[in-house]
Design an enzyme around this catalytic site. Structure first.
Site, PDB file in Angstrom:
ATOM      1  N   GLU A   1       0.976  -1.249   0.207  1.00 42.02           N
ATOM      2  CA  GLU A   1       0.147  -0.119   0.245  1.00 42.02           C
ATOM      3  C   GLU A   1       0.704   1.169  -0.118  1.00 42.02           C
ATOM      4  O   GLU A   1       1.450   1.673   1.127  1.00 42.02           O
ATOM      5  CB  GLU A   1      -0.842   0.090   1.236  1.00 42.02           C
ATOM      6  CG  GLU A   1      -1.870  -1.347   1.430  1.00 42.02           C
ATOM      7  CD  GLU A   1      -2.924  -1.098   0.307  1.00 42.02           C
ATOM      8  OE1 GLU A   1      -3.458  -0.061  -0.250  1.00 42.02           O
ATOM      9  OE2 GLU A   1      -3.857  -2.193  -0.035  1.00 42.02           O
TER      10      GLU A   1
ATOM     11  N   CYS B   1      -2.195   9.620   2.262  1.00 39.11           N
ATOM     12  CA  CYS B   1      -1.686   9.031   1.056  1.00 39.11           C
ATOM     13  C   CYS B   1      -2.524   9.245  -0.140  1.00 39.11           C
ATOM     14  O   CYS B   1      -2.195   9.377  -1.106  1.00 39.11           O
ATOM     15  CB  CYS B   1      -1.623   7.487   1.316  1.00 39.11           C
ATOM     16  SG  CYS B   1      -3.350   6.751   1.710  1.00 39.11           S
TER      17      CYS B   1
HETATM   18  P1  NAD Z   1       8.225   5.063   4.880  1.00 34.32           P
HETATM   19  O1  NAD Z   1       8.087   3.925   3.916  1.00 34.32           O
HETATM   20  O2  NAD Z   1       9.179   5.903   5.393  1.00 34.32           O
HETATM   21  O3  NAD Z   1       7.802   4.129   6.266  1.00 34.32           O
HETATM   22  C1  NAD Z   1       6.843   3.065   6.475  1.00 34.32           C
HETATM   23  C2  NAD Z   1       7.282   2.227   7.375  1.00 34.32           C
HETATM   24  O4  NAD Z   1       8.259   1.321   6.831  1.00 34.32           O
HETATM   25  C3  NAD Z   1       7.702   2.546   8.666  1.00 34.32           C
HETATM   26  O5  NAD Z   1       6.962   1.534   9.907  1.00 34.32           O
HETATM   27  C4  NAD Z   1       9.319   2.347   8.781  1.00 34.32           C
HETATM   28  O6  NAD Z   1       9.622   2.041   9.841  1.00 34.32           O
HETATM   29  C5  NAD Z   1       9.438   1.152   7.575  1.00 34.32           C
HETATM   30  N1  NAD Z   1      10.797   1.196   7.000  1.00 34.32           N
HETATM   31  C6  NAD Z   1      11.505   2.117   6.930  1.00 34.32           C
HETATM   32  N2  NAD Z   1      12.600   1.791   6.030  1.00 34.32           N
HETATM   33  C7  NAD Z   1      12.404   0.268   5.933  1.00 34.32           C
HETATM   34  C8  NAD Z   1      13.164  -0.603   5.359  1.00 34.32           C
HETATM   35  N3  NAD Z   1      14.284  -0.317   4.753  1.00 34.32           N
HETATM   36  N4  NAD Z   1      12.574  -2.089   5.149  1.00 34.32           N
HETATM   37  C9  NAD Z   1      11.200  -2.143   5.775  1.00 34.32           C
HETATM   38  N5  NAD Z   1      10.569  -1.508   6.379  1.00 34.32           N
HETATM   39  C10 NAD Z   1      11.050  -0.116   6.442  1.00 34.32           C
HETATM   40  O7  NAD Z   1       6.783   5.716   4.800  1.00 34.32           O
HETATM   41  P2  NAD Z   1       6.192   6.956   5.906  1.00 34.32           P
HETATM   42  O8  NAD Z   1       7.059   8.325   5.578  1.00 34.32           O
HETATM   43  O9  NAD Z   1       5.972   6.438   7.308  1.00 34.32           O
HETATM   44  O10 NAD Z   1       4.787   7.330   5.470  1.00 34.32           O
HETATM   45  C11 NAD Z   1       4.525   8.004   4.287  1.00 34.32           C
HETATM   46  C12 NAD Z   1       4.372   7.261   2.993  1.00 34.32           C
HETATM   47  O11 NAD Z   1       3.271   6.253   3.193  1.00 34.32           O
HETATM   48  C13 NAD Z   1       3.697   8.086   1.802  1.00 34.32           C
HETATM   49  O12 NAD Z   1       4.462   7.686   0.502  1.00 34.32           O
HETATM   50  C14 NAD Z   1       2.114   7.660   1.808  1.00 34.32           C
HETATM   51  O13 NAD Z   1       1.611   7.900   0.371  1.00 34.32           O
HETATM   52  C15 NAD Z   1       2.422   6.259   2.214  1.00 34.32           C
HETATM   53  N6  NAD Z   1       1.089   5.890   2.710  1.00 34.32           N
HETATM   54  C16 NAD Z   1       0.390   4.920   1.821  1.00 34.32           C
HETATM   55  C17 NAD Z   1      -1.132   4.752   2.394  1.00 34.32           C
HETATM   56  C18 NAD Z   1      -1.803   3.586   1.532  1.00 34.32           C
HETATM   57  O14 NAD Z   1      -2.927   2.938   2.195  1.00 34.32           O
HETATM   58  N7  NAD Z   1      -1.411   3.392   0.364  1.00 34.32           N
HETATM   59  C19 NAD Z   1      -1.706   5.058   3.646  1.00 34.32           C
HETATM   60  C20 NAD Z   1      -0.495   5.767   4.137  1.00 34.32           C
HETATM   61  C21 NAD Z   1       0.574   6.171   3.647  1.00 34.32           C
END
Ligand code: NAD
Length: 484
Positions: free
Chosen positions: A230, A264
Site C-alpha cells: 500500500e 496517502c
Molecule cells: P516509510 O516508507 O518511510 O515508512 C513506512 C514504514 O516502513 C515504517 O514503519 C518504517 O519503519 C518502515 N521502514 C523504513 N525503512 C524500511 C526498510 N528499509 N525496510 C522495511 N521497512 C522499512 O513511509 P512513511 O513516511 O511512514 O509514510 C508516508 C508514505 O506512506 C507516503 O508515501 C504515503 O503515500 C504512504 N502511505 C500509503 C498509504 C496507503 O494506504 N497506500 C497510507 C498511508 C501512507
C-alpha cells in the site's frame, strides 16, 4: 490479562539486543500457535475482533493523546474521525460479514469434471506481518489487522518510529488484550523494520512510501512471502470544464488539507482548464480561509510530523520558485517551531521541479493548466500510476473518458478521499502506488488461501484415459476435443 510472559520468555523477548532474533522468536511462537488451531472457528475469530474493538475503546483517549503528542499539534477530533471511527467501522463490518466470508463455496463443474463435486475452502495463511506508516498510525495498523484476524491469522505489527508515543501505547494495549502468540507489536526504526520484513511471514502488508516498498518487495521475495504493498504517489484531481467550482473546491481543499496534506490519497496536484485557473485560485483561497481561519494558529490544523519533513516541504516550494513557479500563499506564514506549514498553491512549476516529480505529502497544491481533456489524460498516463484519482464535473462522457482512459488505485468522482472510507470497496494501488488490496472482503481474501477441493465420485470416467492407450483413448480425446 494477556501477554504475560514467563521469566525465560521475557528475557528472550524484551532482553534480546538483536531485533532479528526477537522477531524470529515471536514469529516462531505465533506459527506454533497457529498450527495448534489452523482453522479457527467463527466464535474464536469473533472473540478476537471483539477484543480488538474493546481495546480501541478502552485505549481511545490514550491513543488520541499519544498521536497528538507525536505530531505536536493534531486535533483529537481529527484522530477520532480518521483513525478511531474507521477502525471500529472496519471491525464491525468484518463481524457482520464473517459468516458469509468464511463459508465454503460449492462450485459446479463442467461435464468433463462430472460426476465429481467441488468446493472452495477459505483458509487462513498463518502469520501476517503488518508494517505501518505514521500518518494515520492507528487506522493503518489496525485496519489490516482486522482483515488478518477475520481471516483467522495471527499477526505481528510494526508501527512507525515517527510516532513513538503511539507505538508505545499500542504495544501496551495489545499486550493487555491479546496473547503474544495471537497479536504482537514490535517497535523500532528502519533497522528493526528491515529485520521484520526479512522474516518469513506467510504474508506481509506494507503501508508506506514507494521507495521503501521496493525494498520490502525485495526482502519478501527472498522468502517468497506474498506482499500487499500500500504505497503512495502523486494523485491528480481533474477539474472538468463542466464542474461547478463553488461545489468542487471545498471538497478538494478538505481532502488536500486533512492532516495538513499528510494523507496517502490526498489530491497531490490539480489539473484545471486554462480559462478557469484564476477563478479556481480565488475559490481555493476563500475556502482555505473558511475552513482554517487564522492559520497557522488554527487549532483544527495539523503539524508536519517531523523537522525533516517540514524542511523537505520548504525545499520543494523554494526549488519550484527558483525554477520559475509562482507561489500563491493561501494563509499566514510558516511556523517552523510548531512545524505548522501554511498552505500554498503553485502555478507554472516546471516538470523537472521536485514538487512535480515527488509525492508532496503536505499542504502544497501545484495547479496545472490544460486545454483539452486528452491533454489532461496524457499528463496522467505519462507518469506513475497514481494511488487515487479525482474528477469533478457533470459531463458524463468526459467522466467516462477519464475513468476508462486512466489507471489509478481508486477513484472518487465529485469529491476526494471518500472511496477509501467504504469497507465494501477494495482499497489498494496499482504499479508504483502498490499492489494487492484490502478493506472488507478484499482484506479477508488477501489474507486467505482459497483452496480448491475436488471430491471424486465412486464412478469415474477418467479411467477411460488410462494406459494402455488405444482406440478408446482416441475416441475419448475426440470427444473431449469437440465438447471440452
Ligand atoms: P516509510 O516508507 O518511510 O515508512 C513506512 C514504514 O516502513 C515504517 O514503519 C518504517 O519503519 C518502515 N521502514 C523504513 N525503512 C524500511 C526498510 N528499509 N525496510 C522495511 N521497512 C522499512 O513511509 P512513511 O513516511 O511512514 O509514510 C508516508 C508514505 O506512506 C507516503 O508515501 C504515503 O503515500 C504512504 N502511505 C500509503 C498509504 C496507503 O494506504 N497506500 C497510507 C498511508 C501512507
Amino acid at each position: 490479562m494477556y501477554g504475560q510472559l514467563s521469566p525465560m520468555t521475557e528475557d528472550r523477548v524484551t532482553g534480546a539486543a538483536d531485533p532479528a532474533a526477537r522477531i524470529a522468536f515471536i514469529l516462531e511462537r505465533q506459527k506454533a500457535g497457529w498450527l495448534s488451531d489452523p482453522l479457527p472457528s467463527r466464535e474464536v475469530r469473533l472473540d478476537r475482533l471483539d477484543r480488538l474493538d474493546r481495546m480501541v475503546v478502552a485505549w481511545q483517549e490514550r491513543f488520541c493523546a499519544a498521536i497528538s503528542a507525536d505530531f505536536g499539534q493534531r486535533p483529537l477530533l481529527l484522530t477520532t474521525l480518521t483513525d478511531v471511527v474507521p477502525t471500529r467501522a472496519a471491525i464491525r463490518h468484518a463481524r457482520r460479514h464473517l459468516k458469509r466470508w468464511m463459508a465454503r463455496r460449492r462450485v459446479s463443474l463442467g461435464w468433463t469434471g462430472k460426476p465429481a463435486s467441488a468446493e472452495i475452502l477459505r483458509q487462513p495463511l498463518g502469520v501476517v506481518g503488518i508494517v505501518a506508516p505514521w500518518n494515520y498510525p492507528l487506522n493503518l495498523v489496525l485496519s489490516p489487522l482486522t482483515g488478518a484476524l477475520a481471516a483467522g491469522n495471527r499477526a505481528m505489527l510494526k508501527p512507525s518510529e515517527l510516532t513513538p508515543a503511539f507505538s508505545e501505547a499500542l504495544q501496551q494495549a495489545v499486550a493487555e488484550f491479546f496473547a503474544e502468540d495471537e497479536v504482537a507489536v514490535v517497535t523500532g526504526g528502519p533497522e528493526v523494520a528491515q529485520a521484520f520484513t526479512a522474516a518469513p511471514f506467510d504474508h506481509l502488508i506494507f503501508t508506506g512510501s514507494t521507495a521503501v516498498g521496493r525494498k520490502v518487495a525485495e526482502a519478501a521475495a527472498r522468502n517468497l512471502t506474498p506482499v500487499t504493498l500500500e504505497l503512495g504517489g502523486k494523485s491528480p484531481a481533474i477539474l472538468d470544464p463542466s464542474a461547478d467550482i463553488a461545489r468542487a473546491v471545498p471538497r478538494l481543499v478538505w481532502g488536500k488539507l486533512l492532516n495538513a496534506g499528510q494523507t496517502c490519497v490526498a489530491p497531490d496536484y490539480a489539473l484545471v482548464p486554462r480559462e478557469r485557473v484564476d477563478a479556481f485560485i480565488a475559490a481555493v483561497m476563500a475556502e482555505v480561509a473558511r475552513q482554517y481561519p487564522g492559520l497557522p494558529d488554527n487549532p483544527d490544523y495539523t503539524s508536519i510530523i517531523s523537522a525533516r519533513h517540514f524542511e523537505r516541504l520548504e525545499r520543494l516550494v523554494e526549488e519550484a520558485r527558483d525554477k520559475g513557479a509562482t507561489v500563491v500563499e493561501l494563509a499566514g506564514a510558516n511556523d517552523a517551531v510548531r512545524r505548522m506549514f501554511a498552505p500554498v498553491l503553485l502555478t507554472g512549476a516546471p516538470d523537472d521541479a521536485a514538487v512535480m516529480r515527488e509525492e508532496i505529502f503536505g499542504p502544497i497544491l501545484p495547479v496545472i493548466a490544460y486545454d483539452t481533456l486528452e491533454e489532461a489524460i496524457a499528463y496522467i498516463n505519462q507518469r506513475d500510476r497514481p494511488l487515487a484519482l479525482y474528477w469533478f464535473g457533470t459531463d458524463r462522457a468526459a467522466e467516462t473518458r477519464v475513468l476508462e482512459g486512466t489507471i489509478a488505485g481508486g477513484v472518487t468522482v465529485n469529491d476526494t478521499i471518500l472511496h477509501l472510507s467504504q469497507d465494501d470497496l477494495p482499497f489498494g494501488g496499482v504499479g508504483a502506488s502498490g499492489h494487492g488490496a484490502y478493506h472488507g472482503e478484499a482484506g479477508f481474501l488477501a489474507l486467505s488461501k482459497e483452496k480448491p477441493v475436488l471430491r471424486q465420485s465412486t464412478w469415474s470416467g477418467v479411467k477411460l484415459l488410462y494406459p494402455p492407450y488405444g482406440g478408446v483413448t482416441r475416441l475419448m480425446l475426440k470427444l473431449l476435443g469437440r465438447l471440452g
